[in-house]
Scaffold this active site. Structure first.
Site, PDB file in Angstrom:
ATOM      1  N   HIS A  71      -7.384   9.907  -1.852  1.00 13.02           N
ATOM      2  CA  HIS A  71      -6.718   9.871  -0.550  1.00 13.02           C
ATOM      3  C   HIS A  71      -7.505  10.597   0.549  1.00 13.02           C
ATOM      4  CE1 HIS A  71      -2.408   9.343   1.184  1.00 13.02           C
ATOM      5  NE2 HIS A  71      -3.326   9.031   2.061  1.00 13.02           N
ATOM      6  N   TYR A 126       3.187   9.828  -0.561  1.00 10.20           N
ATOM      7  CA  TYR A 126       4.328   9.246   0.138  1.00 10.20           C
ATOM      8  C   TYR A 126       5.636   9.455  -0.633  1.00 10.20           C
ATOM      9  CZ  TYR A 126       0.568   6.509   2.419  1.00 10.20           C
ATOM     10  OH  TYR A 126      -0.571   6.112   3.071  1.00 10.20           O
ATOM     11  N   LYS A 173      -2.824   5.843  -4.162  1.00  8.86           N
ATOM     12  CA  LYS A 173      -3.862   6.839  -3.887  1.00  8.86           C
ATOM     13  C   LYS A 173      -3.619   8.137  -4.646  1.00  8.86           C
ATOM     14  CE  LYS A 173      -3.615   4.916   0.754  1.00  8.86           C
ATOM     15  NZ  LYS A 173      -2.241   4.396   0.594  1.00  8.86           N
ATOM     16  N   ASP A 198       0.844  -1.193   0.000  1.00 10.10           N
ATOM     17  CA  ASP A 198       0.000   0.000   0.000  1.00 10.10           C
ATOM     18  C   ASP A 198       0.882   1.248   0.000  1.00 10.10           C
ATOM     19  OD1 ASP A 198      -1.397   2.312   1.353  1.00 10.10           O
ATOM     20  OD2 ASP A 198      -3.082   0.920   1.279  1.00 10.10           O
TER      21      ASP A 198
END
Length: 261
Positions: free
Chosen positions: A171, A112, A137, A107
């Protein structure tokens, strides 16, 4: 006495090493290697099959206006989240270690800034794409319109180095309510085009989910929210299940903050 112990230990070490070789040879002989498959690849496949969480899956799908489920998919219930892995090489090393241990669900997210390392790790591991489940996401700041959403989905595909994403999530609810419908319509387009196998949302509240009924052709397959024994959120769980979606937990162990409780 000292020399006798040396002889004893030497024999013991040799016998253990010999036993290791025999066991390893037996494992290799029982792998039934496919054409072109190396022993390392076969052993990695066996580790996945023998992992204690292997086979623990959840069926997801998208509820339509007539109540049926469209674009169903199977998601491994245990996965590695790579949030906060921002140092160069940190995410890649973690994903490689997880894959070696038998994890099949990774994930990540655009926010990120490590989708590319997830892709690098998967390529280096040499695991068949069909054996893995990748979640990523759409960043909240990118969720500003139909075309923007399509563009960022394609970019995530490129960064991950894959032909499809298993689960693509918004997200967080787009900050401008006017953007929520077109962003979701673009998510549905990604689904219909086969760029993604399933679509969902993250950090949506009950009111956000209810509002989606006015513009969604396919309701979200999941709502990924923080969920653990110390944060059970029964009302949000009920609202998520009411639209035919599944709750997907992030920080299911409370990020380790409760280990001493």
């Amino acid at each position: 006495m000292g020399s006798q112990w040396v002889v004893y230990i030497t024999k013991l070490v040799f016998s253990l090493f010999l036993e290791f070789l025999i066991v390893h040879a037996n494992r290799l002989s029982s792998l039934n290697l496919r054409a072109g498959q190396s022993a390392d690849e076969a052993l990695r496949k066996r580790r996945i099959d023998e992992a204690p969480w292997h086979g623990t899956t959840m069926q997801i799908g998208h509820t339509t206006a007539d109540g049926s489920q469209a674009y169903t998919h199977t998601v491994p219930q245990f996965g590695l989240g790579v949030f906060l892995m921002s140092k160069p090489g940190e995410c890649k090393a973690s994903v490689l270690a997880a894959l070696a241990a038998g994890y099949t669900h990774i994930d990540t997210a655009r926010a990120y800034a490590n989708e590319h390392e997830v892709g690098q790790a998967i390529k280096e591991a040499g695991i068949e794409r069909e054996s893995l489940f990748i979640t990523t996401k759409l960043r909240r700041g990118h969720a500003v319109g139909y075309e923007d959403t399509l563009e960022h989905c394609r970019t995530s595909l490129e960064l991950l180095g894959t032909d499809y994403i298993d689960l693509y999530l918004v997200h967080a609810p787009p900050e401008d309510p006017e953007h929520r419908a077109p962003v979701w319509k673009a998510m549905e387009h990604c689904l219909e085009q086969g760029w993604v196998k399933a679509i969902g949302v993250s950090n949506y509240g009950a009111a956000h989910l209810e509002a989606m009924k006015t513009y969604a052709t396919y309701m979200p397959a999941v709502n990924q929210v923080e969920f653990n024994p110390w944060l059970q959120r029964p009302q949000l769980k009920k609202a998520t299940e009411a639209i035919g979606a599944k709750v997907m937990a992030y920080s299911p162990l409370a990020r380790g903050h409760k280990v001493d409780d």
